[in-house]
Write a protein that holds these residues in place. Structure first.
Motif, PDB file in Angstrom:
ATOM      1  N   VAL A 117     -60.123 -24.858 -18.318  1.00  0.00           N
ATOM      2  CA  VAL A 117     -61.438 -24.361 -17.707  1.00  0.00           C
ATOM      3  C   VAL A 117     -61.785 -24.344 -16.182  1.00  0.00           C
ATOM      4  O   VAL A 117     -60.694 -24.469 -15.461  1.00  0.00           O
ATOM      5  CB  VAL A 117     -62.071 -25.808 -18.228  1.00  0.00           C
ATOM      6  CG1 VAL A 117     -61.720 -25.919 -19.424  1.00  0.00           C
ATOM      7  CG2 VAL A 117     -62.235 -26.381 -17.729  1.00  0.00           C
ATOM      8  N   MET A 118     -62.835 -23.396 -15.793  1.00  0.00           N
ATOM      9  CA  MET A 118     -62.736 -23.111 -14.751  1.00  0.00           C
ATOM     10  C   MET A 118     -64.685 -23.004 -14.391  1.00  0.00           C
ATOM     11  O   MET A 118     -65.182 -22.763 -14.504  1.00  0.00           O
ATOM     12  CB  MET A 118     -63.135 -21.279 -14.578  1.00  0.00           C
ATOM     13  CG  MET A 118     -62.980 -21.077 -13.264  1.00  0.00           C
ATOM     14  SD  MET A 118     -61.891 -20.765 -11.986  1.00  0.00           S
ATOM     15  CE  MET A 118     -62.627 -19.889 -10.542  1.00  0.00           C
ATOM     16  N   PHE A 119     -64.979 -24.710 -14.882  1.00  0.00           N
ATOM     17  CA  PHE A 119     -66.087 -25.220 -14.967  1.00  0.00           C
ATOM     18  C   PHE A 119     -65.486 -27.222 -14.521  1.00  0.00           C
ATOM     19  O   PHE A 119     -64.281 -26.850 -14.889  1.00  0.00           O
ATOM     20  CB  PHE A 119     -66.963 -24.635 -15.714  1.00  0.00           C
ATOM     21  CG  PHE A 119     -67.233 -25.041 -16.751  1.00  0.00           C
ATOM     22  CD1 PHE A 119     -67.537 -26.051 -17.653  1.00  0.00           C
ATOM     23  CD2 PHE A 119     -65.710 -24.280 -17.739  1.00  0.00           C
ATOM     24  CE1 PHE A 119     -66.764 -26.900 -18.806  1.00  0.00           C
ATOM     25  CE2 PHE A 119     -65.784 -24.671 -19.515  1.00  0.00           C
ATOM     26  CZ  PHE A 119     -66.026 -25.902 -19.830  1.00  0.00           C
ATOM     27  N   HIS A 120     -66.712 -27.478 -14.571  1.00  0.00           N
ATOM     28  CA  HIS A 120     -66.921 -28.811 -14.550  1.00  0.00           C
ATOM     29  C   HIS A 120     -67.189 -29.751 -14.917  1.00  0.00           C
ATOM     30  O   HIS A 120     -68.493 -30.054 -15.116  1.00  0.00           O
ATOM     31  CB  HIS A 120     -67.069 -29.244 -13.119  1.00  0.00           C
ATOM     32  CG  HIS A 120     -66.416 -28.184 -11.899  1.00  0.00           C
ATOM     33  ND1 HIS A 120     -65.316 -29.245 -11.868  1.00  0.00           N
ATOM     34  CD2 HIS A 120     -66.831 -27.568 -11.103  1.00  0.00           C
ATOM     35  CE1 HIS A 120     -64.732 -28.703 -10.669  1.00  0.00           C
ATOM     36  NE2 HIS A 120     -65.638 -27.308 -10.599  1.00  0.00           N
ATOM     37  N   MET A 125     -70.775 -27.107 -15.457  1.00  0.00           N
ATOM     38  CA  MET A 125     -71.207 -26.925 -13.268  1.00  0.00           C
ATOM     39  C   MET A 125     -70.010 -25.939 -13.241  1.00  0.00           C
ATOM     40  O   MET A 125     -68.887 -26.134 -13.604  1.00  0.00           O
ATOM     41  CB  MET A 125     -70.959 -28.499 -12.925  1.00  0.00           C
ATOM     42  CG  MET A 125     -71.110 -28.546 -12.112  1.00  0.00           C
ATOM     43  SD  MET A 125     -71.814 -27.491 -10.793  1.00  0.00           S
ATOM     44  CE  MET A 125     -71.182 -27.587  -8.792  1.00  0.00           C
ATOM     45  N   ASN A 126     -70.161 -25.215 -12.580  1.00  0.00           N
ATOM     46  CA  ASN A 126     -70.047 -24.238 -12.191  1.00  0.00           C
ATOM     47  C   ASN A 126     -70.541 -23.190 -10.980  1.00  0.00           C
ATOM     48  O   ASN A 126     -71.622 -22.551 -10.922  1.00  0.00           O
ATOM     49  CB  ASN A 126     -70.143 -22.940 -13.341  1.00  0.00           C
ATOM     50  CG  ASN A 126     -69.331 -21.707 -12.601  1.00  0.00           C
ATOM     51  OD1 ASN A 126     -68.947 -21.220 -12.023  1.00  0.00           O
ATOM     52  ND2 ASN A 126     -69.846 -20.250 -13.060  1.00  0.00           N
ATOM     53  N   ASN A 127     -69.349 -23.548  -9.873  1.00  0.00           N
ATOM     54  CA  ASN A 127     -70.009 -23.072  -8.486  1.00  0.00           C
ATOM     55  C   ASN A 127     -68.226 -22.080  -8.023  1.00  0.00           C
ATOM     56  O   ASN A 127     -68.311 -22.232  -6.995  1.00  0.00           O
ATOM     57  CB  ASN A 127     -70.147 -24.246  -7.511  1.00  0.00           C
ATOM     58  CG  ASN A 127     -69.475 -25.749  -7.513  1.00  0.00           C
ATOM     59  OD1 ASN A 127     -67.653 -25.108  -8.306  1.00  0.00           O
ATOM     60  ND2 ASN A 127     -69.281 -26.252  -6.501  1.00  0.00           N
ATOM     61  N   HIS A 128     -68.396 -21.695  -8.636  1.00  0.00           N
ATOM     62  CA  HIS A 128     -66.622 -21.203  -8.947  1.00  0.00           C
ATOM     63  C   HIS A 128     -66.809 -19.082  -8.037  1.00  0.00           C
ATOM     64  O   HIS A 128     -68.311 -18.868  -8.245  1.00  0.00           O
ATOM     65  CB  HIS A 128     -66.057 -20.993  -9.717  1.00  0.00           C
ATOM     66  CG  HIS A 128     -65.135 -22.097  -9.868  1.00  0.00           C
ATOM     67  ND1 HIS A 128     -64.051 -22.538  -9.308  1.00  0.00           N
ATOM     68  CD2 HIS A 128     -65.826 -22.709 -11.324  1.00  0.00           C
ATOM     69  CE1 HIS A 128     -63.922 -24.565  -9.582  1.00  0.00           C
ATOM     70  NE2 HIS A 128     -64.925 -24.136 -10.503  1.00  0.00           N
ATOM     71  N   ARG A 129     -65.777 -18.982  -7.075  1.00  0.00           N
ATOM     72  CA  ARG A 129     -66.503 -17.473  -7.468  1.00  0.00           C
ATOM     73  C   ARG A 129     -64.924 -16.815  -7.490  1.00  0.00           C
ATOM     74  O   ARG A 129     -63.806 -17.752  -7.076  1.00  0.00           O
ATOM     75  CB  ARG A 129     -65.914 -17.454  -5.704  1.00  0.00           C
ATOM     76  CG  ARG A 129     -68.028 -17.527  -5.422  1.00  0.00           C
ATOM     77  CD  ARG A 129     -68.179 -17.936  -3.539  1.00  0.00           C
ATOM     78  NE  ARG A 129     -67.686 -18.652  -2.490  1.00  0.00           N
ATOM     79  CZ  ARG A 129     -67.962 -20.372  -2.507  1.00  0.00           C
ATOM     80  NH1 ARG A 129     -68.429 -19.610  -3.706  1.00  0.00           N
ATOM     81  NH2 ARG A 129     -67.566 -20.553  -1.866  1.00  0.00           N
ATOM     82  N   ASN A 149     -68.331 -16.739 -18.233  1.00  0.00           N
ATOM     83  CA  ASN A 149     -69.461 -17.143 -17.061  1.00  0.00           C
ATOM     84  C   ASN A 149     -69.917 -16.040 -16.039  1.00  0.00           C
ATOM     85  O   ASN A 149     -68.939 -14.766 -16.143  1.00  0.00           O
ATOM     86  CB  ASN A 149     -69.152 -18.465 -17.532  1.00  0.00           C
ATOM     87  CG  ASN A 149     -70.381 -19.557 -16.616  1.00  0.00           C
ATOM     88  OD1 ASN A 149     -71.034 -18.799 -15.472  1.00  0.00           O
ATOM     89  ND2 ASN A 149     -70.502 -20.411 -17.007  1.00  0.00           N
ATOM     90  N   ASP A 150     -70.963 -16.123 -15.347  1.00  0.00           N
ATOM     91  CA  ASP A 150     -71.214 -15.217 -14.534  1.00  0.00           C
ATOM     92  C   ASP A 150     -71.002 -16.198 -13.206  1.00  0.00           C
ATOM     93  O   ASP A 150     -71.465 -17.404 -13.107  1.00  0.00           O
ATOM     94  CB  ASP A 150     -72.947 -14.388 -14.865  1.00  0.00           C
ATOM     95  CG  ASP A 150     -72.382 -13.563 -15.438  1.00  0.00           C
ATOM     96  OD1 ASP A 150     -71.227 -12.879 -16.090  1.00  0.00           O
ATOM     97  OD2 ASP A 150     -73.376 -12.919 -16.414  1.00  0.00           O
TER      98      ASP A 150
END
Length: 131
Positions: free
Chosen positions: A51-54, A1-5, A29-30
């Motif tokens: 980590v930069m995702f969940h 799960m990635n909802n980052h900017r 990741n994009d």
């Protein structure tokens, strides 16, 4: 799960000597805009990871408006991350000073607050006391 900017780009990472001397990049990741960012790093010498995702969300979050992958592979990856983290924690020799202090620090002493309309999380813990 990635909802980052606005994640950390490889170029920015490489511009900071202290970062690339201390960390190795493990994955990219994009984001939703197509910008590539660093999604996993680990220390070269210490058990430090970022980590930069969940990885927890496929197991625990079921908010239908988020694009959370609940496939078998996604669940397995989440479990792998959990097991890896737990095994790293087990390497620590740190412990509580006594059993009462440990008991009073456990998450079971807190009641999560449930939220239906929060976009990011469905339940949250609030800690009002210092341990």
């Amino acid at each position: 799960m990635n909802n980052h900017r606005m994640g950390l780009s490889v170029e920015t990472f490489n511009n900071f000597t202290s970062l690339h001397q201390f960390f190795d990049i493990l994955s990219l990741n994009d984001d939703k805009s197509g910008n590539t960012f660093i999604s996993v790093i680990e220390s070269k010498e210490y058990p430090i990871y970022a980590v930069m995702f969940h990885p927890e969300k496929p197991l625990f979050e079921w908010y239908e408006k988020e694009d959370i992958n609940h496939s078998t592979n996604s669940i397995k990856f989440s479990q792998y991350c959990s097991n890896f983290f737990i095994n790293e924690c087990k390497k620590s020799s740190h412990s509580f000073s006594d059993q009462d202090f440990e008991y009073n620090s456990l998450i079971y002493n807190y009641i999560p607050k449930r939220f239906k309309n929060i976009k990011t999380y469905q339940q949250l813990y609030f800690f009002n006391q210092t341990i």
